[in-house]
Design a protein around this motif. Sequence first.
Motif, PDB file in Angstrom:
ATOM      1  N   ARG A 304       0.765  -1.402  -0.088  1.00  0.00           N
ATOM      2  CA  ARG A 304      -0.076   0.058   0.010  1.00  0.00           C
ATOM      3  C   ARG A 304       0.866   1.283   0.013  1.00  0.00           C
ATOM      4  N   PRO A 305       0.727   2.186  -1.071  1.00  0.00           N
ATOM      5  CA  PRO A 305       1.361   3.471  -0.915  1.00  0.00           C
ATOM      6  C   PRO A 305       0.699   4.380  -0.064  1.00  0.00           C
ATOM      7  N   LEU A 306       1.582   5.189   0.868  1.00  0.00           N
ATOM      8  CA  LEU A 306       0.975   6.059   1.651  1.00  0.00           C
ATOM      9  C   LEU A 306       1.817   7.271   1.660  1.00  0.00           C
ATOM     10  N   LEU A 307       0.910   8.502   1.581  1.00  0.00           N
ATOM     11  CA  LEU A 307       1.817   9.717   1.298  1.00  0.00           C
ATOM     12  C   LEU A 307       1.837  10.118   2.797  1.00  0.00           C
ATOM     13  N   THR A 308       2.991  10.743   3.189  1.00  0.00           N
ATOM     14  CA  THR A 308       3.344  10.847   4.574  1.00  0.00           C
ATOM     15  C   THR A 308       4.288  12.054   4.697  1.00  0.00           C
ATOM     16  N   ASP A 309       4.235  13.093   5.639  1.00  0.00           N
ATOM     17  CA  ASP A 309       4.919  14.282   5.824  1.00  0.00           C
ATOM     18  C   ASP A 309       6.242  13.912   6.679  1.00  0.00           C
ATOM     19  N   VAL A 310       7.443  14.249   5.943  1.00  0.00           N
ATOM     20  CA  VAL A 310       8.620  14.082   6.838  1.00  0.00           C
ATOM     21  C   VAL A 310       8.881  15.544   7.280  1.00  0.00           C
ATOM     22  N   GLN A 311       9.128  15.651   8.675  1.00  0.00           N
ATOM     23  CA  GLN A 311       9.355  17.177   8.846  1.00  0.00           C
ATOM     24  C   GLN A 311      10.769  17.234   9.544  1.00  0.00           C
ATOM     25  N   ALA A 312      11.395  18.278   9.611  1.00  0.00           N
ATOM     26  CA  ALA A 312      12.818  18.501  10.133  1.00  0.00           C
ATOM     27  C   ALA A 312      12.905  20.036  10.697  1.00  0.00           C
ATOM     28  N   ALA A 368      14.079   4.631   0.484  1.00  0.00           N
ATOM     29  CA  ALA A 368      13.294   5.491  -0.521  1.00  0.00           C
ATOM     30  C   ALA A 368      12.975   6.722   0.263  1.00  0.00           C
ATOM     31  N   SER A 369      12.938   6.747   1.521  1.00  0.00           N
ATOM     32  CA  SER A 369      12.772   7.929   2.421  1.00  0.00           C
ATOM     33  C   SER A 369      13.932   8.913   2.485  1.00  0.00           C
ATOM     34  N   ASP A 370      15.028   8.366   2.112  1.00  0.00           N
ATOM     35  CA  ASP A 370      16.211   9.189   2.440  1.00  0.00           C
ATOM     36  C   ASP A 370      16.390  10.656   1.744  1.00  0.00           C
ATOM     37  N   LEU A 371      15.644  10.632   0.465  1.00  0.00           N
ATOM     38  CA  LEU A 371      15.758  11.989  -0.115  1.00  0.00           C
ATOM     39  C   LEU A 371      14.907  12.778   0.494  1.00  0.00           C
ATOM     40  N   ALA A 372      13.647  12.550   1.063  1.00  0.00           N
ATOM     41  CA  ALA A 372      12.719  13.196   1.953  1.00  0.00           C
ATOM     42  C   ALA A 372      13.471  13.958   2.963  1.00  0.00           C
ATOM     43  N   VAL A 373      14.145  13.108   3.968  1.00  0.00           N
ATOM     44  CA  VAL A 373      14.855  13.427   4.995  1.00  0.00           C
ATOM     45  C   VAL A 373      15.744  14.416   4.719  1.00  0.00           C
ATOM     46  N   CYS A 374      16.416  14.185   3.679  1.00  0.00           N
ATOM     47  CA  CYS A 374      17.547  15.325   3.206  1.00  0.00           C
ATOM     48  C   CYS A 374      16.914  16.511   2.859  1.00  0.00           C
ATOM     49  N   ALA A 375      15.846  16.473   2.300  1.00  0.00           N
ATOM     50  CA  ALA A 375      15.397  17.657   1.551  1.00  0.00           C
ATOM     51  C   ALA A 375      14.726  18.419   2.881  1.00  0.00           C
ATOM     52  N   ALA A 376      14.033  17.736   3.837  1.00  0.00           N
ATOM     53  CA  ALA A 376      13.566  18.242   4.724  1.00  0.00           C
ATOM     54  C   ALA A 376      14.516  19.206   5.804  1.00  0.00           C
ATOM     55  N   ALA A 377      15.810  18.316   6.033  1.00  0.00           N
ATOM     56  CA  ALA A 377      16.664  18.879   6.677  1.00  0.00           C
ATOM     57  C   ALA A 377      17.267  20.316   6.098  1.00  0.00           C
ATOM     58  N   ALA A 378      17.509  20.174   4.725  1.00  0.00           N
ATOM     59  CA  ALA A 378      17.844  21.153   3.902  1.00  0.00           C
ATOM     60  C   ALA A 378      16.908  22.377   3.995  1.00  0.00           C
ATOM     61  N   ILE A 405      14.380   3.645  -6.557  1.00  0.00           N
ATOM     62  CA  ILE A 405      13.416   3.137  -5.565  1.00  0.00           C
ATOM     63  C   ILE A 405      12.694   2.024  -6.126  1.00  0.00           C
ATOM     64  N   THR A 406      12.087   1.237  -5.134  1.00  0.00           N
ATOM     65  CA  THR A 406      11.001   0.144  -5.681  1.00  0.00           C
ATOM     66  C   THR A 406       9.677   0.662  -5.744  1.00  0.00           C
ATOM     67  N   HIS A 407       8.981  -0.008  -6.705  1.00  0.00           N
ATOM     68  CA  HIS A 407       7.217   0.356  -6.955  1.00  0.00           C
ATOM     69  C   HIS A 407       7.351   1.830  -6.982  1.00  0.00           C
ATOM     70  N   ALA A 408       7.997   2.340  -7.932  1.00  0.00           N
ATOM     71  CA  ALA A 408       8.042   3.724  -8.385  1.00  0.00           C
ATOM     72  C   ALA A 408       6.563   4.134  -9.014  1.00  0.00           C
ATOM     73  N   ASN A 429      15.253   5.769 -11.998  1.00  0.00           N
ATOM     74  CA  ASN A 429      13.684   5.370 -12.237  1.00  0.00           C
ATOM     75  C   ASN A 429      12.992   6.171 -13.433  1.00  0.00           C
ATOM     76  N   THR A 430      13.350   7.444 -13.467  1.00  0.00           N
ATOM     77  CA  THR A 430      12.655   7.914 -14.661  1.00  0.00           C
ATOM     78  C   THR A 430      12.813   7.542 -16.168  1.00  0.00           C
ATOM     79  N   ARG A 431      13.886   6.896 -16.365  1.00  0.00           N
ATOM     80  CA  ARG A 431      14.172   6.383 -17.670  1.00  0.00           C
ATOM     81  C   ARG A 431      13.309   5.188 -18.095  1.00  0.00           C
ATOM     82  N   SER A 432      12.893   4.260 -16.942  1.00  0.00           N
ATOM     83  CA  SER A 432      12.072   3.045 -17.402  1.00  0.00           C
ATOM     84  C   SER A 432      10.385   3.464 -17.087  1.00  0.00           C
TER      85      SER A 432
END
Length: 464
Positions: A304-312, A368-378, A405-408, A429-432
Amino acid sequence: MPKVKTKYVCSECGYTAAKWLGKCPDCGSWNTLNEEVEAAADVPPLKQKRASGAGAPALPIGDIPDEAASRTGTGINELDRVLGGGVVEGSMVLVGGDPGIGKSTLLTQLSANVSRMGETVLYVSGEESARQIKLRANRLGAEKTGFYVLSENDLSIIEARMQEISPRVMIVDSIQTMYRTDIASAPGSVSQVRECASRIMYLAKLSACAVFLVGHVTKDGSIAGPRVLEHMVDAVLYFEGDRSSQYRILRAVKNRFGSVNELGMFEMTGSGMKEVANASELLLSERAHDASGCVVMCAMEGTRPLLTDVQALVTPTVFGNPRRMTQGIDLGRLFMLLAVIEKRAAITLYNQDVYINVAGGLTLDEPASDLAVCAAAASSARDICLPPDWAVMGEVGLAGELRAITHADRRLNECVRMGFKHVILPKANTRSLKAPEGLDVHGADTLFDAFKILGMYRPKAAAK
Ligand code: TYD
Ligand code: MG
């Protein structure tokens, strides 16, 4: 009558002693030795089909007839999803969770639904009287037929009633309150729980009755009693959630008939547990607008895909050592990501405290959550807000590269469904991938690229 021999077995490591000891001499744990009866003589072994008295032959796998496990829907979609598509005949499911979280409520609703479908259900409670169960069942709108209630702790009586009624589904609330008279130790002890569970399992397999066992949890959150209980059953479900909030998450941690890490969301209301069909909407409903440090990502919980808010929140360190705290992601992973941001995207964080929170009490354990954590911190460090219709996903490597990432595709569809217009994904991911209509997918090779797209890049400070 032969004398009943007992021994003391450590529930942590299995060490056996002739007398009780406070500390296990083998593994050193305290108060883990429990009394057990050496042989439970009257449990007949599970009968197996034998071919002409010679024992069962080993069969080539192709010769074994395909038998799809026969499943019954429970009428509660979220529960069916966690179970892998419904209740399997003759299966045994263990449901754990804190007291008052809603185990009895959900299982009463399940019993009401199944009895409404014309099947017989037996609800055995060792904790509540039949009247208490009736009160709850009335509140949850149970019908009068096919729903049998038994307030009993003695397993031999339960067994007799089970043979009389031959239910399709049986609830045992809870396994820690049941006892067998041939075992000396008290209900809830390791040997009682294990022997009761194995007897119930034998009966369930014999009569193709699906059994739900309610299990109490210990202080550290695992199911009380022997670990072997979790090995014995077909599925283990945990109820999670804060009792002060009305939302509950049901999670499968073991399932022989379906995918693990499936998740069902419920809301506790005045008339029982209601399913939450649109979990992303719920998780994003209290999102802060126009605040830096908030980034949306789409996590996968099982299928199940779930949208969630990562806060920093990034603030200057007052004392010598910067503080790093996380809620919902691994602290070690955060240390690594902060180092990558500092080195590869030239954002100074060594003199900043960093706090990360994943909204809604979710735990993100996928890369797959790494980028969201980095973007939130930045975003918080630079004090730059992200536009509200952007989501970011990607795994960040030590070189600052973004990995696929999987299940893009499923994540993107969920983003579109929830009205997002832009997504940053790893280039790989965007290539395929064919972007769904209405969504701009921005491919990024590195963390630095992603920050540039998000407008967090300052030309002078940036170093490659
Ligand atoms: P319960 O199912 O008895 O918890 P458990 O068996 O896991 O210990 O749930 C108890 C709580 O749920 C209790 O605080 C009352 C609340 N509740 C509702 O809010 N609505 C309901 O319809 C029911 C039956 C219970
Ligand atoms: Mg209960």
